[in-house]
Design a protein around this motif. Sequence first.
Motif, PDB file in Angstrom:
ATOM      1  N   SER A 209       0.839  -1.199   0.000  1.00 51.22           N
ATOM      2  CA  SER A 209       0.000   0.000   0.000  1.00 51.22           C
ATOM      3  C   SER A 209       0.873   1.248   0.000  1.00 51.22           C
ATOM      4  O   SER A 209       1.948   1.275   0.612  1.00 51.22           O
ATOM      5  CB  SER A 209      -0.929   0.012   1.210  1.00 51.22           C
ATOM      6  OG  SER A 209      -0.238   0.324   2.391  1.00 51.22           O
ATOM      7  N   ARG A 210       0.415   2.241  -0.684  1.00 51.51           N
ATOM      8  CA  ARG A 210       1.127   3.515  -0.705  1.00 51.51           C
ATOM      9  C   ARG A 210       1.247   4.089   0.713  1.00 51.51           C
ATOM     10  O   ARG A 210       2.252   4.720   1.051  1.00 51.51           O
ATOM     11  CB  ARG A 210       0.407   4.500  -1.635  1.00 51.51           C
ATOM     12  CG  ARG A 210       0.514   4.148  -3.114  1.00 51.51           C
ATOM     13  CD  ARG A 210      -0.183   5.182  -3.980  1.00 51.51           C
ATOM     14  NE  ARG A 210       0.104   4.967  -5.396  1.00 51.51           N
ATOM     15  CZ  ARG A 210      -0.582   4.141  -6.174  1.00 51.51           C
ATOM     16  NH1 ARG A 210      -1.602   3.462  -5.660  1.00 51.51           N
ATOM     17  NH2 ARG A 210      -0.264   3.991  -7.451  1.00 51.51           N
ATOM     18  N   MET A 211       0.215   3.861   1.521  1.00 57.28           N
ATOM     19  CA  MET A 211       0.244   4.340   2.897  1.00 57.28           C
ATOM     20  C   MET A 211       1.388   3.707   3.676  1.00 57.28           C
ATOM     21  O   MET A 211       2.074   4.370   4.462  1.00 57.28           O
ATOM     22  CB  MET A 211      -1.086   4.046   3.584  1.00 57.28           C
ATOM     23  CG  MET A 211      -1.204   4.634   4.986  1.00 57.28           C
ATOM     24  SD  MET A 211      -1.281   6.450   4.971  1.00 57.28           S
ATOM     25  CE  MET A 211      -2.996   6.687   4.474  1.00 57.28           C
ATOM     26  N   ASN A 212       1.623   2.404   3.464  1.00 57.71           N
ATOM     27  CA  ASN A 212       2.716   1.730   4.160  1.00 57.71           C
ATOM     28  C   ASN A 212       4.078   2.199   3.670  1.00 57.71           C
ATOM     29  O   ASN A 212       5.029   2.301   4.452  1.00 57.71           O
ATOM     30  CB  ASN A 212       2.590   0.212   4.001  1.00 57.71           C
ATOM     31  CG  ASN A 212       1.476  -0.375   4.856  1.00 57.71           C
ATOM     32  OD1 ASN A 212       0.971   0.278   5.763  1.00 57.71           O
ATOM     33  ND2 ASN A 212       1.095  -1.614   4.572  1.00 57.71           N
ATOM     34  N   VAL A 213       4.178   2.491   2.374  1.00 63.67           N
ATOM     35  CA  VAL A 213       5.429   3.038   1.844  1.00 63.67           C
ATOM     36  C   VAL A 213       5.724   4.380   2.508  1.00 63.67           C
ATOM     37  O   VAL A 213       6.847   4.640   2.950  1.00 63.67           O
ATOM     38  CB  VAL A 213       5.350   3.214   0.309  1.00 63.67           C
ATOM     39  CG1 VAL A 213       6.598   3.917  -0.210  1.00 63.67           C
ATOM     40  CG2 VAL A 213       5.190   1.872  -0.381  1.00 63.67           C
ATOM     41  N   ALA A 214       4.697   5.229   2.595  1.00 67.84           N
ATOM     42  CA  ALA A 214       4.863   6.540   3.223  1.00 67.84           C
ATOM     43  C   ALA A 214       5.262   6.396   4.682  1.00 67.84           C
ATOM     44  O   ALA A 214       6.133   7.123   5.183  1.00 67.84           O
ATOM     45  CB  ALA A 214       3.571   7.347   3.101  1.00 67.84           C
ATOM     46  N   HIS A 215       4.650   5.458   5.372  1.00 72.04           N
ATOM     47  CA  HIS A 215       4.967   5.238   6.792  1.00 72.04           C
ATOM     48  C   HIS A 215       6.406   4.781   6.963  1.00 72.04           C
ATOM     49  O   HIS A 215       7.137   5.283   7.828  1.00 72.04           O
ATOM     50  CB  HIS A 215       4.005   4.205   7.379  1.00 72.04           C
ATOM     51  CG  HIS A 215       4.206   3.958   8.835  1.00 72.04           C
ATOM     52  ND1 HIS A 215       4.996   2.916   9.314  1.00 72.04           N
ATOM     53  CD2 HIS A 215       3.765   4.627   9.940  1.00 72.04           C
ATOM     54  CE1 HIS A 215       5.001   2.949  10.643  1.00 72.04           C
ATOM     55  NE2 HIS A 215       4.271   3.971  11.038  1.00 72.04           N
ATOM     56  N   PHE A 216       6.841   3.837   6.124  1.00 68.57           N
ATOM     57  CA  PHE A 216       8.207   3.327   6.220  1.00 68.57           C
ATOM     58  C   PHE A 216       9.221   4.431   5.944  1.00 68.57           C
ATOM     59  O   PHE A 216      10.230   4.558   6.650  1.00 68.57           O
ATOM     60  CB  PHE A 216       8.398   2.164   5.250  1.00 68.57           C
ATOM     61  CG  PHE A 216       9.784   1.571   5.251  1.00 68.57           C
ATOM     62  CD1 PHE A 216      10.391   1.171   6.443  1.00 68.57           C
ATOM     63  CD2 PHE A 216      10.484   1.392   4.068  1.00 68.57           C
ATOM     64  CE1 PHE A 216      11.673   0.620   6.447  1.00 68.57           C
ATOM     65  CE2 PHE A 216      11.755   0.845   4.058  1.00 68.57           C
ATOM     66  CZ  PHE A 216      12.349   0.456   5.253  1.00 68.57           C
ATOM     67  N   MET A 217       8.972   5.249   4.938  1.00 66.21           N
ATOM     68  CA  MET A 217       9.888   6.349   4.636  1.00 66.21           C
ATOM     69  C   MET A 217       9.966   7.331   5.794  1.00 66.21           C
ATOM     70  O   MET A 217      11.060   7.802   6.153  1.00 66.21           O
ATOM     71  CB  MET A 217       9.440   7.069   3.364  1.00 66.21           C
ATOM     72  CG  MET A 217       9.662   6.285   2.085  1.00 66.21           C
ATOM     73  SD  MET A 217       9.103   7.217   0.637  1.00 66.21           S
ATOM     74  CE  MET A 217       9.816   6.239  -0.690  1.00 66.21           C
ATOM     75  N   SER A 218       8.824   7.642   6.390  1.00 66.30           N
ATOM     76  CA  SER A 218       8.806   8.543   7.533  1.00 66.30           C
ATOM     77  C   SER A 218       9.566   7.954   8.712  1.00 66.30           C
ATOM     78  O   SER A 218      10.309   8.658   9.411  1.00 66.30           O
ATOM     79  CB  SER A 218       7.354   8.836   7.935  1.00 66.30           C
ATOM     80  OG  SER A 218       7.292   9.674   9.069  1.00 66.30           O
ATOM     81  N   GLU A 219       9.411   6.649   8.930  1.00 64.91           N
ATOM     82  CA  GLU A 219      10.123   5.977  10.005  1.00 64.91           C
ATOM     83  C   GLU A 219      11.633   5.995   9.764  1.00 64.91           C
ATOM     84  O   GLU A 219      12.418   6.147  10.707  1.00 64.91           O
ATOM     85  CB  GLU A 219       9.640   4.525  10.131  1.00 64.91           C
ATOM     86  CG  GLU A 219       8.208   4.375  10.595  1.00 64.91           C
ATOM     87  CD  GLU A 219       8.066   4.544  12.096  1.00 64.91           C
ATOM     88  OE1 GLU A 219       8.369   3.592  12.818  1.00 64.91           O
ATOM     89  OE2 GLU A 219       7.662   5.642  12.532  1.00 64.91           O
ATOM     90  N   LEU A 220      12.035   5.838   8.508  1.00 62.45           N
ATOM     91  CA  LEU A 220      13.460   5.886   8.186  1.00 62.45           C
ATOM     92  C   LEU A 220      14.060   7.237   8.562  1.00 62.45           C
ATOM     93  O   LEU A 220      15.200   7.321   9.032  1.00 62.45           O
ATOM     94  CB  LEU A 220      13.684   5.624   6.695  1.00 62.45           C
ATOM     95  CG  LEU A 220      13.529   4.187   6.205  1.00 62.45           C
ATOM     96  CD1 LEU A 220      13.531   4.132   4.691  1.00 62.45           C
ATOM     97  CD2 LEU A 220      14.623   3.287   6.769  1.00 62.45           C
ATOM     98  N   ILE A 221      13.294   8.291   8.353  1.00 64.33           N
ATOM     99  CA  ILE A 221      13.771   9.629   8.677  1.00 64.33           C
ATOM    100  C   ILE A 221      13.868   9.839  10.180  1.00 64.33           C
ATOM    101  O   ILE A 221      14.841  10.415  10.686  1.00 64.33           O
ATOM    102  CB  ILE A 221      12.836  10.696   8.059  1.00 64.33           C
ATOM    103  CG1 ILE A 221      12.906  10.657   6.524  1.00 64.33           C
ATOM    104  CG2 ILE A 221      13.182  12.090   8.569  1.00 64.33           C
ATOM    105  CD1 ILE A 221      14.254  11.019   5.947  1.00 64.33           C
ATOM    106  N   SER A 222      12.876   9.368  10.911  1.00 66.35           N
ATOM    107  CA  SER A 222      12.780   9.702  12.340  1.00 66.35           C
ATOM    108  C   SER A 222      13.507   8.738  13.268  1.00 66.35           C
ATOM    109  O   SER A 222      13.847   9.110  14.393  1.00 66.35           O
ATOM    110  CB  SER A 222      11.306   9.785  12.759  1.00 66.35           C
ATOM    111  OG  SER A 222      10.662   8.533  12.588  1.00 66.35           O
TER     112      SER A 222
END
Length: 249
Positions: A209-222
């Motif tokens: 899901s695009r939502m999960n991709v967005a979440h993973f990218m955000s987690e990588l940053i934080s």
Amino acid sequence: MTILVVGATGATGQLVVKQLLDCGEEVRVIVRFPEKLSETTLSHKNISVITVTNILQLSEREMREYVKDCDAVISCLGHNLTFKGIFGPPFTLVTDVTKLICHAIKENKPQRTMKYILMNSTGNSNKNLRETVSLVEKFVLGIIRLLVPPQRDNEKAAEYLRSEIGQDNQDIEWIAVRPDSLINVNEVTKYSIFPSPIRSAIFNPGKTSRMNVAHFMSELISKKKLWEKWKGQMPVIYNDDPEEGGGNT
């Protein structure tokens, strides 16, 4: 942190921006049509919108200003899924923008290493891991690479990070996130991350899901530990739900 997002008006890019804003990050976006962003995003106190006619026409000097003071860059750029978008110019949009941004970062001589996240796909192999692909799949991918410019573009962008930026660059650390077949889901669900594909991208694709991709990218940053685990790699992300063709097979 301040994160520059390109491709912010795309289906995944908008979700990435929302995730980052929800986490309290300062977000800077370079867009052609700011009206494609939601009113909630546009009115957020932590958003900075840079409107350009064509990102590829930006000079390196201009891009240096836009990446100045940023801690990370996330690229969700892609080609529009129309005949013109797939088969017409610009043929190397993702690669050229990746090079432009990385050159600007290096010219700025940042005091701290910047993070670069590239949204990629499972149809692209990580040559550092010598990922195995069947002869039939290699043949099909070769045809796609020959006939579909966005596939070549995705591969070249990731290869630039892998071979030109490399693993020991003092200015830039990178991760190329590889989702499988993208779907739309309204909330974050369980997902799994793998160093390499566990399914055939051609003959047995999974779903992400695009939502999960967005979440993973955000987690990588934080999350520093998560970044350290995956930096310089091309992690693959699948939804866990087997009914959606997820990673648990």
